[in-house]
Design a protein around this motif. Structure first.
Motif, PDB file in Angstrom:
ATOM      1  N   ARG A 849       0.840  -1.203   0.000  1.00 48.02           N
ATOM      2  CA  ARG A 849       0.000   0.000   0.000  1.00 48.02           C
ATOM      3  C   ARG A 849       0.869   1.245   0.000  1.00 48.02           C
ATOM      4  O   ARG A 849       1.995   1.230   0.470  1.00 48.02           O
ATOM      5  CB  ARG A 849      -0.876   0.038   1.274  1.00 48.02           C
ATOM      6  CG  ARG A 849      -1.774  -1.150   1.448  1.00 48.02           C
ATOM      7  CD  ARG A 849      -2.892  -1.117   0.441  1.00 48.02           C
ATOM      8  NE  ARG A 849      -3.688  -2.328   0.514  1.00 48.02           N
ATOM      9  CZ  ARG A 849      -4.614  -2.645  -0.395  1.00 48.02           C
ATOM     10  NH1 ARG A 849      -4.818  -1.850  -1.428  1.00 48.02           N
ATOM     11  NH2 ARG A 849      -5.301  -3.751  -0.282  1.00 48.02           N
ATOM     12  N   ILE A 850       0.257   2.350  -0.493  1.00 50.19           N
ATOM     13  CA  ILE A 850       0.939   3.640  -0.371  1.00 50.19           C
ATOM     14  C   ILE A 850       0.437   4.299   0.916  1.00 50.19           C
ATOM     15  O   ILE A 850      -0.762   4.278   1.210  1.00 50.19           O
ATOM     16  CB  ILE A 850       0.612   4.538  -1.572  1.00 50.19           C
ATOM     17  CG1 ILE A 850       1.274   3.937  -2.814  1.00 50.19           C
ATOM     18  CG2 ILE A 850       1.090   5.969  -1.346  1.00 50.19           C
ATOM     19  CD1 ILE A 850       0.936   4.673  -4.078  1.00 50.19           C
ATOM     20  N   PRO A 879       2.528   7.938  10.791  1.00 43.23           N
ATOM     21  CA  PRO A 879       3.043   7.494   9.491  1.00 43.23           C
ATOM     22  C   PRO A 879       2.477   6.134   9.105  1.00 43.23           C
ATOM     23  O   PRO A 879       1.967   5.415   9.960  1.00 43.23           O
ATOM     24  CB  PRO A 879       4.550   7.378   9.721  1.00 43.23           C
ATOM     25  CG  PRO A 879       4.662   7.034  11.171  1.00 43.23           C
ATOM     26  CD  PRO A 879       3.487   7.674  11.883  1.00 43.23           C
ATOM     27  N   GLY A 880       2.575   5.842   7.844  1.00 43.41           N
ATOM     28  CA  GLY A 880       2.281   4.487   7.383  1.00 43.41           C
ATOM     29  C   GLY A 880       0.819   4.130   7.352  1.00 43.41           C
ATOM     30  O   GLY A 880       0.493   2.941   7.462  1.00 43.41           O
ATOM     31  N   VAL A 881      -0.062   5.087   7.221  1.00 42.14           N
ATOM     32  CA  VAL A 881      -1.472   4.727   7.096  1.00 42.14           C
ATOM     33  C   VAL A 881      -1.709   4.324   5.640  1.00 42.14           C
ATOM     34  O   VAL A 881      -1.602   5.143   4.726  1.00 42.14           O
ATOM     35  CB  VAL A 881      -2.386   5.898   7.482  1.00 42.14           C
ATOM     36  CG1 VAL A 881      -3.842   5.487   7.280  1.00 42.14           C
ATOM     37  CG2 VAL A 881      -2.133   6.323   8.914  1.00 42.14           C
ATOM     38  N   GLY A 882      -2.005   3.039   5.434  1.00 41.72           N
ATOM     39  CA  GLY A 882      -2.108   2.510   4.070  1.00 41.72           C
ATOM     40  C   GLY A 882      -3.373   2.957   3.363  1.00 41.72           C
ATOM     41  O   GLY A 882      -4.458   2.899   3.942  1.00 41.72           O
ATOM     42  N   LEU A 883      -3.244   3.400   2.122  1.00 44.18           N
ATOM     43  CA  LEU A 883      -4.396   3.837   1.339  1.00 44.18           C
ATOM     44  C   LEU A 883      -4.816   2.728   0.385  1.00 44.18           C
ATOM     45  O   LEU A 883      -3.983   1.974  -0.109  1.00 44.18           O
ATOM     46  CB  LEU A 883      -4.027   5.082   0.520  1.00 44.18           C
ATOM     47  CG  LEU A 883      -3.597   6.296   1.342  1.00 44.18           C
ATOM     48  CD1 LEU A 883      -3.007   7.358   0.401  1.00 44.18           C
ATOM     49  CD2 LEU A 883      -4.796   6.856   2.110  1.00 44.18           C
ATOM     50  N   ARG A 884      -6.128   2.625   0.138  1.00 40.55           N
ATOM     51  CA  ARG A 884      -6.566   1.687  -0.881  1.00 40.55           C
ATOM     52  C   ARG A 884      -6.066   2.161  -2.235  1.00 40.55           C
ATOM     53  O   ARG A 884      -6.147   3.353  -2.547  1.00 40.55           O
ATOM     54  CB  ARG A 884      -8.091   1.608  -0.906  1.00 40.55           C
ATOM     55  CG  ARG A 884      -8.644   0.957   0.319  1.00 40.55           C
ATOM     56  CD  ARG A 884     -10.154   0.901   0.206  1.00 40.55           C
ATOM     57  NE  ARG A 884     -10.723   0.254   1.369  1.00 40.55           N
ATOM     58  CZ  ARG A 884     -12.026   0.153   1.585  1.00 40.55           C
ATOM     59  NH1 ARG A 884     -12.874   0.673   0.726  1.00 40.55           N
ATOM     60  NH2 ARG A 884     -12.472  -0.485   2.642  1.00 40.55           N
ATOM     61  N   SER A 885      -5.607   1.213  -3.025  1.00 37.56           N
ATOM     62  CA  SER A 885      -5.022   1.604  -4.319  1.00 37.56           C
ATOM     63  C   SER A 885      -6.001   2.378  -5.171  1.00 37.56           C
ATOM     64  O   SER A 885      -5.630   3.322  -5.878  1.00 37.56           O
ATOM     65  CB  SER A 885      -4.573   0.350  -5.062  1.00 37.56           C
ATOM     66  OG  SER A 885      -3.529  -0.249  -4.350  1.00 37.56           O
ATOM     67  N   SER A 998       7.707   3.209   3.755  1.00 37.88           N
ATOM     68  CA  SER A 998       7.093   4.395   4.349  1.00 37.88           C
ATOM     69  C   SER A 998       6.784   4.194   5.826  1.00 37.88           C
ATOM     70  O   SER A 998       6.107   4.983   6.438  1.00 37.88           O
ATOM     71  CB  SER A 998       5.807   4.723   3.579  1.00 37.88           C
ATOM     72  OG  SER A 998       5.016   3.571   3.498  1.00 37.88           O
ATOM     73  N   CYS A 999       7.252   3.092   6.380  1.00 39.15           N
ATOM     74  CA  CYS A 999       7.021   2.832   7.807  1.00 39.15           C
ATOM     75  C   CYS A 999       8.109   3.455   8.670  1.00 39.15           C
ATOM     76  O   CYS A 999       9.151   3.866   8.178  1.00 39.15           O
ATOM     77  CB  CYS A 999       7.017   1.329   8.080  1.00 39.15           C
ATOM     78  SG  CYS A 999       5.485   0.560   7.583  1.00 39.15           S
ATOM     79  N   GLY A1000       7.824   3.515   9.928  1.00 37.32           N
ATOM     80  CA  GLY A1000       8.850   3.832  10.900  1.00 37.32           C
ATOM     81  C   GLY A1000       9.216   5.303  10.937  1.00 37.32           C
ATOM     82  O   GLY A1000      10.218   5.675  11.534  1.00 37.32           O
ATOM     83  N   ARG A1001       8.452   6.149  10.293  1.00 43.24           N
ATOM     84  CA  ARG A1001       8.787   7.565  10.406  1.00 43.24           C
ATOM     85  C   ARG A1001       8.406   8.072  11.789  1.00 43.24           C
ATOM     86  O   ARG A1001       7.524   7.540  12.456  1.00 43.24           O
ATOM     87  CB  ARG A1001       7.995   8.348   9.352  1.00 43.24           C
ATOM     88  CG  ARG A1001       8.422   7.996   7.946  1.00 43.24           C
ATOM     89  CD  ARG A1001       9.023   9.217   7.278  1.00 43.24           C
ATOM     90  NE  ARG A1001       9.586   8.821   6.007  1.00 43.24           N
ATOM     91  CZ  ARG A1001       8.919   8.978   4.875  1.00 43.24           C
ATOM     92  NH1 ARG A1001       7.705   9.488   4.906  1.00 43.24           N
ATOM     93  NH2 ARG A1001       9.479   8.640   3.772  1.00 43.24           N
ATOM     94  N   LYS A1002       9.068   9.113  12.130  1.00 42.40           N
ATOM     95  CA  LYS A1002       8.754   9.763  13.399  1.00 42.40           C
ATOM     96  C   LYS A1002       7.292  10.219  13.363  1.00 42.40           C
ATOM     97  O   LYS A1002       6.799  10.706  12.355  1.00 42.40           O
ATOM     98  CB  LYS A1002       9.660  11.005  13.544  1.00 42.40           C
ATOM     99  CG  LYS A1002       9.759  11.505  14.939  1.00 42.40           C
ATOM    100  CD  LYS A1002      10.821  12.570  15.001  1.00 42.40           C
ATOM    101  CE  LYS A1002      10.220  13.903  14.525  1.00 42.40           C
ATOM    102  NZ  LYS A1002      11.173  14.995  14.583  1.00 42.40           N
ATOM    103  N   GLU A1003       6.637   9.978  14.486  1.00 43.33           N
ATOM    104  CA  GLU A1003       5.230  10.416  14.518  1.00 43.33           C
ATOM    105  C   GLU A1003       5.194  11.937  14.536  1.00 43.33           C
ATOM    106  O   GLU A1003       5.819  12.589  15.367  1.00 43.33           O
ATOM    107  CB  GLU A1003       4.548   9.875  15.775  1.00 43.33           C
ATOM    108  CG  GLU A1003       3.127  10.341  15.861  1.00 43.33           C
ATOM    109  CD  GLU A1003       2.263   9.395  16.641  1.00 43.33           C
ATOM    110  OE1 GLU A1003       1.234   9.822  17.120  1.00 43.33           O
ATOM    111  OE2 GLU A1003       2.643   8.210  16.754  1.00 43.33           O
ATOM    112  N   GLY A1004       4.521  12.481  13.615  1.00 43.78           N
ATOM    113  CA  GLY A1004       4.446  13.948  13.558  1.00 43.78           C
ATOM    114  C   GLY A1004       5.704  14.514  12.926  1.00 43.78           C
ATOM    115  O   GLY A1004       6.802  14.202  13.339  1.00 43.78           O
TER     116      GLY A1004
END
Lengths: 1007, 127
Positions: A849-850, A879-885, A998-1004
């Protein structure tokens, strides 16, 4: 009642020799033949009497005949008859019987002196009509001694269907030649036994005389017989001792002079022999035996008898025995001649003794090794007739030539050599050896002039000469047999070793070694004519050859034979003429071209062509036999050549076959396809590759054991079987087919798709003999193809949809643009946004997912907001909230419009404004999808009057207020607040996590 | 200006892409049609069909957000409603029972779709 008129049976009806050429004939079995001849040679050496019997048994065995026999002409019977000397098979036990010469197959063979084959000869020859078991086919070959037919070697078939072949004829002729040699040997042995009988007869001769010797008075008184022995006239009173002493030959052997000087003890016996010269030129030998009286030991009484005859016979026999013993182990002609001469010369105490071979054709007298004493000159060497002179003419009369010193010029030729002159000046006794009326040899002794030759001495010379000749003949025959045996042994070895050798080269070395051994060559080569270039190629030089070669020619590496030789020189002559040749002085040969650098000196050369189907395909070259090559050597090499060629051809074919089999095996082993071969007639499996077990999940052995079509069809799905069978029929008719069918794999019940190519395999006549098949398991490929089709369809769908969107975008942009420049700028921006989001989408793997923050950041970054204006932008959310394609594209366009408007007219267009984007992930109650809420808040923006036309054409607002709800089930709000745009988008998102990147980014993220 | 080709016709539109759906609605309305929808999901389409006993024609996007439109197409066929398929797919992906249906391959302008639909409707009426 009269039957149909019977035509008289003619000779042509029974004589069917020509049939042999028409009948198929088996290949020669050189090994069996070689072994048989070797056995025969052994019998000949150890039990000569049985050699002929053994011979017919061999003939029987090698030809597979019902009976075999040897018939010899009986010379002294009238009418002439054949005697069955030896028989074997059904006629065994009939040996000794006779058969008339006239009107028999044997007689005809003798008359024509050629091989003949008869079919029920009894129909024409009454003499063989009623023999039981009946004679059906009868193959006879002449049995020749010295070229003259004196009998036949024959084989008989008793079974009506049994036939002789050309090969039988060949074997029989070979055996007949061997038999001839054996026969002569047996004859020779018989003549030796005859001389033993002579000895017995000789012992019975001689008469006895009595005497009385008074040693005191020195008078010997004897009877008339006694006195006659001493050539004395009758006296009555006896003769003084001195008379006797004067008559004793002083240098005679076995003289017992001590008899006259020593005392004789009473009763003592004595026995001695004396040689007495006298009336006869040679004198006589007298044996005397006596005993001293007891009372008067000076009186000796005794008897004497003439032992001359006995002595001569004894001497002669002793000599001949000595000669036999000496000659028997010798096989070398010079050694035999030398030994005979030595023994004869010593026995007769002559200055010279020699044996001379006389060749009337070559007009040469050859003395190999003479016996000379003292000053006498050796005669060793070849002497042309002219230099020997009239002596030869005298010898041709068949009588001994005896002289006591020939006056100069009488016997010596004008051109006589000095050695011959010296010889002829002496006392010479020379006996001729005549064979078939021709002078073939002579034996001679020579001594000081004026020596008288006694008849016994001449007879002895004759005896020795005959013995020497026989020994030489035996050596010659033995040599021939040995050489023949060596050839067969060589052939045998070649074929035996052929089994063990891998390459032609290796086998060629073995062959060369054999030929070298047999011809006593120092080195050799074998080469093949390259048909394409007409040059001599692929030379193989023997191992011994390489020991001699230095090969300094840089073109030829050591151990690597030259190739591509021009066909010229002496070897070229062999190839062009197709004839074997001997060049014992190669340097003087008219074809000589010299030898290449590094080639060892060539003293003698012999070449034999290798001929196949009448074409010269190569040759064997042999070099440096000591003393040069003889015709016998050429014959041996020529006998070996066909076997060598055959062995090499076999090896080549075998290697080619093995290579092709290896390649096939490698191919089959490596193949993951099922390869099979089926008999076209029976349709049974003949071959099945190992991949079968993997694809079909069942043991190969089982499938091969029950290799029927029905068995083959069993795993195939019933609905496919008809098609499979129909195609098999088409292949059988000669067509190639390709088809797909399904099998249910027995091992795991899996359904497998097979793609099968099947093709006819034809025999030489073009008939379909076998059916070959290659079946590939295409199950995976089929699945992949299906998946691929779905993907392609999906891609089509997306692409075409995208194009439709682009078209619509263009329409919309055009409608809201006042100028073309404005259109171009906006349209390019939007197109770029589309491209970006599609780029993101295309990088995703299945199920990925993006993430929303990624999408947002990409859009803002594209406008430079995250760099130049980072202090005016706040981004905050998980971060990392997956969008439907399916939502990504429209959402991206909406974000792009918001951002563009913010940059152009909103928060980031002038100083003082700033932008906050915050997002939250909300889990709805129950099973509903999680929702993402995005708040886009611009502040510090100078807003236009309410009611003014929307800046930017209102496309962003349309996307947010209408497209997102329509397409993404989103809930949205869009407001133009007093100091900027405020927009909320709540949309369902995917439950699955986004792509890992796109995971693991700092929150905010605070800009 | 020519007479509206679809005057008064009740045309159902199923298209998941908002922009295409809106364009199409516009084009159909330009031709005088009364547009039912447009709707982006199969469920919406089926519901619309259920709600409207009188449908004169339909434009169906084959793929609606990943769902194939065939159940709706089947319903319309049963009711004898002429319809068009808009698709990015090849013919091979159309079930054989709808193989005869006119397919408009994207990209195509909404005006073209409207014209094609008008021919469909007139052809149907003539038959």
């Amino acid at each position: 009642m009269s039957g149909p008129a019977q035509r008289a049976i003619g000779l042509d009806d029974v004589l069917i020799t020509a049939e042999l050429d028409r009948r198929p004939s088996r290949e020669p079995n050189f090994q069996a033949e070689s072994e048989a001849l070797r056995d025969l040679a052994e019998v000949m050496a150890n039990r000569p009497g049985q050699v002929l019997q053994c011979l017919v048994e061999t003939a029987l065995r090698l030809t597979g005949a019902g009976s075999a026999g040897l018939s010899l002409l009986e010379g002294d019977s009238t009418p002439a008859v054949f005697r069955w000397i030896a028989t074997a098979g059904a006629f065994a036990g009939r040996a000794g019987g006779t058969m008339p010469v006239d009107a028999t197959p044997c007689g005809l063979v003798i008359a024509r002196n050629e091989v003949l084959l008869f079919d029920e000869g009894g129909r024409f020859f009454p003499a063989v009509r009623d023999i039981i078991p009946p004679i059906r086919e009868n193959l006879l070959v002449p049995f020749r001694v010295e070229g003259r037919p004196i009998g036949t070697l024959w084989v008989v078939m008793h079974h009506p269907a049994a036939r002789f072949e050309q090969e039988d004829s060949r074997i029989l002729q070979n055996l007949a030649r061997f038999a001839s040699a054996a026969h002569q040997l047996v004859q020779t042995l018989a003549s030796t036994q005859k001389s033993e009988e002579l000895r017995r007869i000789a012992l019975e001769g001689g008469r006895m005389g009595a005497w009385r010797w008074d040693m005191r008075s020195g008078v010997i008184q004897g009877d008339a017989v006694f006195e006659a022995l001493w050539d004395l006239p009758p006296s009555g009173s006896g003769w003084p001792m001195s008379v006797f002493a004067s008559r004793i030959t002083p240098d005679a052997e076995h003289v017992t002079p001590e008899l006259f000087t020593t005392e004789i003890a009473p009763g003592q016996e004595f026995d001695g022999q004396l040689h007495v010269g006298g009336a006869t030129p040679s004198g006589r030998w007298i044996r005397w035996r006596g005993r001293a009286e007891q009372e008067r030991p000076w009186i000796i009484n005794g008897v004497s008898f003439d032992v001359t005859e006995q002595r001569l016979v004894d001497d002669r026999l002793t000599l001949l025995l000595q000669l036999s013993d000496a000659l028997r182990p010798l096989a070398d002609p010079p050694a035999i001649q030398g030994e005979a001469a030595r023994i004869l010369g010593r026995h007769l105490r002559t200055d010279q003794a020699f044996y001379a071979a006389i060749d009337e054709e070559a007009r040469l007298v050859t003395v190999e090794r003479d016996h000379v004493l003292g000053e006498a000159a050796s005669l060793d060497g070849c002497h042309p007739f002219e230099r020997v002179g009239p002596l030869l003419e005298a010898l041709r009369q068949g009588q001994p030539v005896v002289t006591t010193g020939s006056p100069e010029g009488q016997l010596a030729a004008d051109q006589a050599g000095s050695a011959w002159r010296a010889l002829l000046a002496k006392s010479l006794a020379c006996v001729p050896i005549m064979k078939h009326g021709q002078l073939v040899a002579a034996m001679a002794v020579a001594d000081r002039p004026a020596r008288q030759w006694r008849a016994e001495e001449v007879a002895l010379i004759q005896d020795v000469a005959e013995r020497a000749w026989e020994a030489l003949e035996r050596a010659r025959i033995g040599d021939a047999v040995r050489r023949k045996n060596a050839v067969l042994e060589g052939i045998n070895r070649i074929f035996r070793e052929a089994l063990g050798t891998r390459s032609e080269e290796e086998l060629a070395h073995v062959c060369l070694e054999v030929v070298e051994d047999i011809t006593q060559s120092e080195f050799s080569f074998i080469g093949e004519v390259n048909v394409a270039t007409n040059r001599l190629d692929d030379l193989s030089v023997s191992a011994r050859g390489w020991q001699h070669f230095a090969m300094e020619d840089p073109r030829f590496a050591q151990g690597k034979a030259p190739t591509g030789l021009e066909i010229r020189g002496i070897y070229g002559r062999v190839l062009t003429d197709g004839q074997g040749l001997i060049a014992n002085d190669p340097a003087k040969h008219r074809d000589q071209i010299g030898t290449p650098k590094g080639h060892p000196p060539l003293h003698a050369f012999m070449g034999v062509p290798l001929v196949q189907d009448g074409r010269v395909v190569g040759m064997i070259g042999l070099a440096n036999r000591k003393g040069g090559y003889r015709p016998d050597d050429l014959e041996a090499a020529q006998a070996l050549a066909p076997a060598i060629l055959q062995a090499l051809c076999n090896k080549r074919a075998e290697n080619a076959l093995r290579k092709s089999e290896e390649r096939f095996q490698q191919f089959v082993d490596a193949s993951s396809d099922v390869i099979w071969i089926r008999n076209a007639a029976t349709l049974r499996l003949e071959y099945l590759g190992p991949a079968f077990e993997v694809v079909y999940g069942q043991p190969r052995s089982e499938a091969l054991r029950t290799g029927t079509v029905r068995n083959w069809l069993r795993p195939i799905l019933p609905e496919d079987r008809g098609r499979v069978l129909a195609n098999l029929r088409r292949v059988r008719q000669g067509r190639q087919v390709a088809l797909e069918y399904r099998i249910r794999r027995r091992l795991d019940g899996q359904l497998r798709w097979l793609h099968s190519t099947q093709f006819p395999l034809r025999d030489e006549a073009g008939q379909v003999q076998r059916i070959g098949g290659i079946s590939e398991d295409v199950t995976e490929e089929k699945a992949t193809a299906d998946r691929l089709q779905v993907l392609v369809a999906e891609l089509q769908h997306r692409t075409r949809n995208l194009l439709a969107v682009v078209r619509s975008l263009a329409d919309k942009t055009m409608r809201s643009s006042a100028t073309l420049a404005e259109f171009r700028e906006r349209f390019q921006d939007r197109l770029a946004a589309l491209a970006r989001v599609n780029g993101l989408l295309s990088r995703l793997d299945d199920g990925e997912r993006i993430a929303f923050d990624e999408l947002l950041r990409v859009e803002l970054a594209a406008l430079g907001m995250l760099e130049d204006q980072a202090d005016r932008v706040v981004l905050e959310g998980p971060p990392g909230v997956g969008l439907r394609s399916s939502t990504v594209q429209t959402l991206a366009l909406a974000l792009h419009e918001l951002a563009t408007n913010a940059a152009k007219y909103g928060a980031l267009s002038g100083a003082g404004g700033h932008l906050e984007v915050r997002w939250y992930l909300e889990r709805q109650d129950g099973a509903g999808a999680p929702q993402l809420e995005v708040r886009w808040q611009e502040r510090g923006v100078a807003m236009p009057e309410p009611g003014a036309a929307p800046r930017g054409g209102g496309y962003g607002r349309e996307l947010i207020e209408r497209a997102l709800p329509y397409q993404l089930n989103a809930r949205t709000a869009y407001e133009l607040g007093p100091d900027g745009v405020s927009c909320t988008i709540i949309l369902p998102v995917s439950g699955t996590p986004p792509a890992s990147g796109s995971c693991g980014r700092k929150e905010g993220v605070h800009g | 200006m020519a007479e509206a080709m679809l005057a008064g016709r009740r045309v159902l539109v199923a298209e998941d892409e908002y922009m295409l759906a809106d364009d199409l609605r516009q084009a159909l309305e330009d031709e005088g049609a009364v547009v039912l929808g447009p709707v982006p999901h199969l469920g919406d389409v089926l519901a619309l069909i259920g709600q409207h006993p009188q449908i004169d024609a339909a434009v169906l996007d084959v793929n609606l957000g990943g769902e194939m439109v065939w159940p709706a197409a089947d319903l319309l066929s049963e009711r004898g409603v002429p319809f068009l398929l808009t698709t990015g797919y090849e013919r091979s992906s159309v079930p054989s029972r709808h193989a005869h249906v006119t397919r408009c391959e994207k990209p195509i302008t909404p005006a073209e779709i409207a014209r094609a639909l008008a021919r469909e409707v007139q052809g149907c009426a003539a038959a």
